[in-house]
Design a protein around this motif. Structure first.
Motif, mmCIF file in Angstrom:
data_model
loop_
_atom_site.group_PDB
_atom_site.id
_atom_site.type_symbol
_atom_site.label_atom_id
_atom_site.label_comp_id
_atom_site.label_asym_id
_atom_site.label_seq_id
_atom_site.Cartn_x
_atom_site.Cartn_y
_atom_site.Cartn_z
ATOM 1 N N SER A 30 0.827 -1.205 0.000
ATOM 2 C CA SER A 30 0.000 0.000 0.000
ATOM 3 C C SER A 30 0.863 1.257 0.000
ATOM 4 N N ASP A 31 1.967 1.226 0.745
ATOM 5 C CA ASP A 31 2.872 2.376 0.774
ATOM 6 C C ASP A 31 3.537 2.588 -0.585
ATOM 7 N N ASN A 32 4.091 1.500 -1.147
ATOM 8 C CA ASN A 32 4.867 1.620 -2.387
ATOM 9 C C ASN A 32 3.997 1.973 -3.587
ATOM 10 N N ILE A 33 2.896 1.245 -3.780
ATOM 11 C CA ILE A 33 2.013 1.547 -4.903
ATOM 12 C C ILE A 33 1.300 2.879 -4.670
ATOM 13 N N GLY A 34 0.993 3.177 -3.419
ATOM 14 C CA GLY A 34 0.380 4.459 -3.099
ATOM 15 C C GLY A 34 1.267 5.628 -3.481
ATOM 16 N N THR A 35 2.556 5.504 -3.196
ATOM 17 C CA THR A 35 3.518 6.553 -3.576
ATOM 18 C C THR A 35 3.588 6.695 -5.091
ATOM 19 N N PHE A 36 3.634 5.566 -5.784
ATOM 20 C CA PHE A 36 3.682 5.584 -7.257
ATOM 21 C C PHE A 36 2.448 6.279 -7.833
ATOM 22 N N LEU A 37 1.273 5.933 -7.340
ATOM 23 C CA LEU A 37 0.035 6.536 -7.845
ATOM 24 C C LEU A 37 -0.051 8.019 -7.500
ATOM 25 N N THR A 38 0.395 8.379 -6.302
ATOM 26 C CA THR A 38 0.397 9.790 -5.898
ATOM 27 C C THR A 38 1.327 10.604 -6.778
ATOM 28 N N ASN A 39 2.531 10.093 -7.009
ATOM 29 C CA ASN A 39 3.511 10.803 -7.850
ATOM 30 C C ASN A 39 3.015 10.982 -9.277
ATOM 31 N N ASN A 40 2.130 10.069 -9.706
ATOM 32 C CA ASN A 40 1.613 10.147 -11.073
ATOM 33 C C ASN A 40 0.212 10.761 -11.126
ATOM 34 N N HIS A 41 -0.152 11.475 -10.051
ATOM 35 C CA HIS A 41 -1.321 12.361 -10.017
ATOM 36 C C HIS A 41 -2.664 11.646 -10.113
ATOM 37 N N PHE A 42 -2.747 10.422 -9.603
ATOM 38 C CA PHE A 42 -4.042 9.746 -9.500
ATOM 39 C C PHE A 42 -4.793 10.270 -8.279
ATOM 40 N N ASN A 43 -6.103 10.033 -8.253
ATOM 41 C CA ASN A 43 -6.917 10.367 -7.085
ATOM 42 C C ASN A 43 -6.745 9.242 -6.065
ATOM 43 N N VAL A 44 -5.778 9.374 -5.203
ATOM 44 C CA VAL A 44 -5.396 8.270 -4.331
ATOM 45 C C VAL A 44 -5.244 8.734 -2.886
ATOM 46 N N LEU A 45 -5.618 7.853 -1.972
ATOM 47 C CA LEU A 45 -5.379 8.058 -0.549
ATOM 48 C C LEU A 45 -4.714 6.784 -0.042
ATOM 49 N N SER A 46 -3.475 6.911 0.402
ATOM 50 C CA SER A 46 -2.685 5.743 0.795
ATOM 51 C C SER A 46 -2.360 5.786 2.283
ATOM 52 N N ASN A 47 -2.771 4.737 2.985
ATOM 53 C CA ASN A 47 -2.499 4.572 4.411
ATOM 54 C C ASN A 47 -2.704 5.867 5.208
ATOM 55 N N PRO A 48 -3.924 6.376 5.228
ATOM 56 C CA PRO A 48 -4.182 7.625 5.960
ATOM 57 C C PRO A 48 -3.969 7.514 7.469
#
Length: 285
Positions: A30-48
């Motif tokens: 969740s951390d790694n893919i969340g970072t990837f999706l965030t960096n690529n400007h997806f609408n993402v919330l990772s491990n809030p």
């Protein structure tokens, strides 16, 4: 000649686009893919609520997101001059109680709003081992460096996980009937539990997920197998020889993209990746 076993192409009855909302909870995937999706400007919330490892703690934050009144005094504790939460990662600790409660309350609100419109929820189990705070008979997400004599370690069995998440999936669907839930198992080895014990833990997680997935609304993504079976070489690990290294994380991202992204989404993601590299580039002086 073949020198490694590659996973066959993965197929899911849906694709992820830039119009979708993606929520990730749990362990390192969740951390790694969340970072990837965030960096690529997806609408993402990772491990809030921070990185969470065991199924009980992940289930707790989902229930508390849906009904914040479940976050009672029982989960709050004062230790080493800081207020800590047994439902959260240590990053939520604070010396000021009001700020501590405000921060957590706001995060419940933000996450519930996001969950209500989430299209895809990724849940990553890290370990079937839990720590129970004996003083309150409470399974904790983090021990917050409290002496280990105050905790009891135990392993969840398959039936406990299945029963717990059948209820959780039902609660999620009551809030958001259209969300698709994708389970994963973290490939990170918890060797502090013991080599054999780690295998038992991961096996329990896999067998529980097998009962929870119907491949219509609940699914499994093989993050564990990608590292353990496909890559299967210590050169793909970090220095601790337990966590995936940078090459493994990049490889996981590639498989994620090829599995879930349409051609249009891939092209847009590549453009954003190029922009990121340009913005992060520092010319030599």
């Amino acid at each position: 000649m073949k020198f490694r076993t590659e996973l066959p192409p993965l197929k899911f009855p849906f694709q992820i686009s830039y119009q979708n909302h993606i929520l990730l909870l749990g362990s390192c995937f969740s951390d790694n893919i969340g970072t990837f999706l965030t960096n690529n400007h997806f609408n993402v919330l990772s491990n809030p609520f921070g990185t969470l490892f065991n199924p009980v703690s992940i289930a707790n934050v989902i229930k508390m997101t849906i009904d914040p009144t479940l976050f009672t005094e029982q989960y709050r504790y004062f230790f080493d001059n800081r207020h800590v939460s047994f439902a959260h990662h240590g990053s939520f600790s604070h010396q000021n109680e009001n700020q501590f409660i405000t921060q957590i309350t706001q995060q419940w609100h933000n996450t519930k709003s996001f969950l209500e419109k989430t299209d895809f929820l990724f849940i990553t189990f890290g370990t079937a081992y839990c720590y129970r705070f004996l003083e309150r008979d409470l399974v904790v997400a983090n021990c917050h460096k409290i002496p280990n004599t105050k905790f009891e370690k135990f392993r969840l069995n398959i039936e406990e996980i299945v029963q717990m998440y059948q209820e959780i999936v039902q609660k999620i669907r009551q809030l958001n009937p259209s969300v698709k839930i994708i389970f994963t198992v973290s490939p990170v080895r918890h060797l502090g539990d013991g080599f054999h014990e780690n295998q038992l833990s991961k096996s329990a997680l896999h067998l529980a997920i097998e009962q929870l997935t119907d491949n219509k609304t609940t699914f499994y993504f093989p993050a564990y197998e990608i590292l353990m079976d496909d890559l299967r070489d210590y050169r793909f690990y970090a220095e601790d020889l337990c966590h995936p290294g940078e090459n493994a994380i990049r490889y996981m991202e590639e498989i994620f993209v090829n599995t879930f992204f349409s051609q249009e989404t891939k092209e847009k993601q590549k453009e954003i990746e190029k922009e990121n590299k340009f913005l992060n580039h520092r010319p030599l002086k």
